[in-house]
Design an enzyme around this catalytic site. Structure first.
Site: not given
Ligand code: M6R
Length: 615
Positions: A27, A75, A101-102, A488, A492, A511, A610
């Site tokens: 987190r 974070w 947290n927030g 995607e 990654k 393009h 995360k």
């Molecule tokens: O928990 P979520 O699926 O809502 O999260 C969305 C994005 O933050 C998440 O997919 C992020 O892009 C990942 N780190 C990608 O690997």
């Protein structure tokens, strides 16, 4: 977006909190801290860095003495990550201590008022403002800690999951939530507080998840009292039995959670359709869809809202829904959608996709859609998460905990759920023939086995990773269903190896991006047989004639692309609509191995967390 842990009971709090923080590092991991009440006073250690850095510098007296404590892994939002801004934070008297947290959005105005009243601040955080506000209320209104927290929170604008204790009354912890998750584990004469249930799994299977705008006073002797923060009404605690087990949240012999989660995909996908798909009876059953079938059948349009990888899964779904169920789909970044004034009509359905179920932008998009009268369907992984609760109906992905920051099994299980929904609707609408429908079910059932086979390219991918690990840029190309997979794949690589990468529809290359191609540019092209194979082969030729290095993802046995590309990685053959479930596997492994070879922190890449519970 932080992790919080607390403990009150008969055991030493330190090891429980420390281990809990390690489990919550997904987190946030730019600083960490811990505060323990040792029977006399509060002992606090905190530092910039990870929980392992905290462990090294923690005060001796913390680690051995104290049965009440709180800890935090951060974070940063307000204030750079440093020792001072790390949590926990004391109030000015030193009696109260808080983890949060927030974000407290109105902290500046609150701070000004508190400064006028003589309070001083050591950090740049909004959290230090909140704990002093609580202290101010407690002193001025002569109320107990629980009441002081409640009054203070009613003055606050923002989001929070907090835990507070008072050294002058060390038999209780006060917790509250709005917009950030908070679970209370209930043991035998002991209680655990955490952002999710993983920190207390080995101690209890009983947990209460606080709802938004709820707070709880957790007392050692008297138990838990939950109330609504706004109107003070009491809430009956709903105790859930946790389905998680320890094995699911440990690395199980893998070097990283990401690799473990990549390898879990065959089972995760199986778990996603288990009990929902029967090839024998040719049926798909999903309660959330069956209960709302009329609404789905009448839908004029589906609007998908999501972020990051989940947004990519949404793009794949756009192809599936339009192709099979003939329902128009729009896929929106939740962060954009929430700040527009979107047109939502009576028969529109909004689908929100989120692994964590806690992404702030997606949650806000759901709230906006609901305020405009939309029916919102959730596709989430985390059971009981904020998004799962905020939606009108939904389907879980059942992927199991995803701990690596880079989403892997979340993506493939989201596509699986969305495919099931599209297939179920296409059957109900009659937009698919019974032969095609049956063929899709048969193929879907075979996907876990095929993912297993795709994973067998591991060594080949490792060798390719070794060649391209020093690249500064990388292009990912795909068409149709595999265009979102290209996006995607690029995401990654970016997020865990910090190599710049871009995903493009293969035909768009000419393009603009084609100008980037030279002998130093690796280009990953998804060139599987079904779909626009010949067109993609032409695109590959275009790259080849500009000397680009081609890494092609091909269908098993393909010889044409093999003769042109510099490297090929094979995946089993399947239907075009299901191909993203296979083509994404080598892209996950490629970025994983590149990041490992570059010595990057794969599970906890820099600047990320995360679940993104802030805007
Ligand atoms: O928990 P979520 O699926 O809502 O999260 C969305 C994005 O933050 C998440 O997919 C992020 O892009 C990942 N780190 C990608 O690997």
């Amino acid at each position: 977006m932080c992790g919080i842990v607390g403990y009150i009971g008969h055991r030493e709090a330190y090891p429980i909190i420390l281990k809990g923080l390690k489990r919550l590092e997904y987190r946030g991991y730019d600083s960490a801290g811990i505060a323990i009440y040792d029977g006399n006073t509060i002992k606090l250690s905190k530092t910039k860095g990870k929980v392992e850095d905290l462990e090294k510098c923690v005060l001796d007296e913390i680690s051995t003495n104290g049965k009440l404590g709180i800890g935090h892994t951060r974070w940063a939002t307000h204030g750079v990550p440093n020792n001072v801004n790390s949590h926990p934070h004391y109030s000015n008297s030193g009696d109260l201590v808080i983890i949060h947290n927030g974000i407290i959005e109105n902290y500046e105005s609150l701070k000004k008022e508190l400064v006028k009243r003589g309070y001083s601040f050591h950090s740049e955080t909004d959290t230090e403002v909140l704990i002093n506000l609580i202290e101010d209320v407690r002193n001025n209104e002569n109320v107990k800690l629980g009441k002081a927290v409640q009054i203070a929170l009613n003055q606050v604008v923002g989001a929070y999951a907090i835990a507070v204790f008072d050294k002058t009354k060390p038999d209780e912890i006060v917790v509250a939530r709005l917009g950030s998750p908070l679970a209370i584990g209930i043991g035998d004469k002991e209680f655990f507080i955490a952002s999710d249930a993983t920190p207390f799994l080995e101690y209890t299977k009983n947990a209460i998840y606080l709802e938004d705008e709820e707070m709880a006073v957790v007392r050692l002797e008297k138990g838990i009292k939950i109330r609504k923060i706004k109107d003070d009404s009491l809430v009956d605690p709903y105790i859930q039995e946790l389905q998680l087990n320890l094995e699911q949240i440990e690395k199980g012999g893998y070097e990283h959670f990401m690799l473990k989660e990549i390898y879990e995909q065959p089972n995760a996908i199986l778990d996603t359709f288990r009990g929902r798909l029967s090839v024998e009876q040719a049926i798909i059953k999903m309660a959330g869809i069956e209960d709302n079938m009329k609404r789905f059948l009448n839908a004029d349009r589906i609007i998908i809202v999501a972020c990051g990888t989940s947004w990519h899964a949404g793009l794949v779904a756009e192809y599936i829904f339009e192709d099979l169920a003939r329902i128009p789909v729009e896929v929106e970044y939740a962060s954009e959608f929430r700040y527009r004034n979107p047109v939502i009509k009576e028969n529109d359905i909004v689908i929100a996709i989120s692994q964590s179920g806690e992404t702030a932008d997606t949650l806000a998009a759901i709230k906006l859609a609901k305020s405009k009268g939309a029916f919102v369907f959730g596709v989430c992984n985390v059971v009981g998460s904020s998004i799962a609760r905020a939606t009108n109906a939904g389907a879980y992905t059942h992927a199991g905990p995803e701990i690596g920051v880079a989403s892997t099994k979340a993506f493939t299980t989201q596509i699986t759920v969305l495919s099931l929904i599209a297939l179920r609707l296409s059957r109900a609408k009659g937009t698919i023939s019974s032969t095609d429908y049956r063929m899709h079910l048969i193929e879907l059932e075979m996907i876990p086995k095929k993912v297993e086979n795709a994973l067998k390219s591991d060594e080949n991918i490792k060798a390719i990773a070794a060649i391209y690990k020093e690249a500064s840029n990388c292009l990912y190309l795909g068409r149709g269903y595999n265009f979102p997979v290209a996006l995607e794949g690029a995401l990654k690589l970016k997020e865990i190896s910090y190599i710049h990468a871009e995903g493009y529809p293969a035909a768009e290359m000419k393009h603009g991006p084609i100008a980037l191609i030279d002998e130093n540019m690796p280009i990953v092209v998804i060139a599987t047989k079904k779909g626009h194979y010949e067109k993609v082969v032409s695109n590959i030729q275009e790259i080849k004639s500009r000397k680009g290095k081609i890494i092609a993802i091909v269908t098993e046995g393909d010889e044409t692309v093999k003769s042109i590309a510099d490297h090929t990685i094979e995946v089993p053959e399947t239907l075009e609509s299901l191909s993203p479930l296979l083509t994404t596997i080598p892209l996950q492994l490629l970025s994983y191995y590149i990041a490992v070879m570059l010595g990057k922190n794969v599970d906890q890449p820099r600047n990320l967390a995360k679940s993104v519970t802030v805007e």
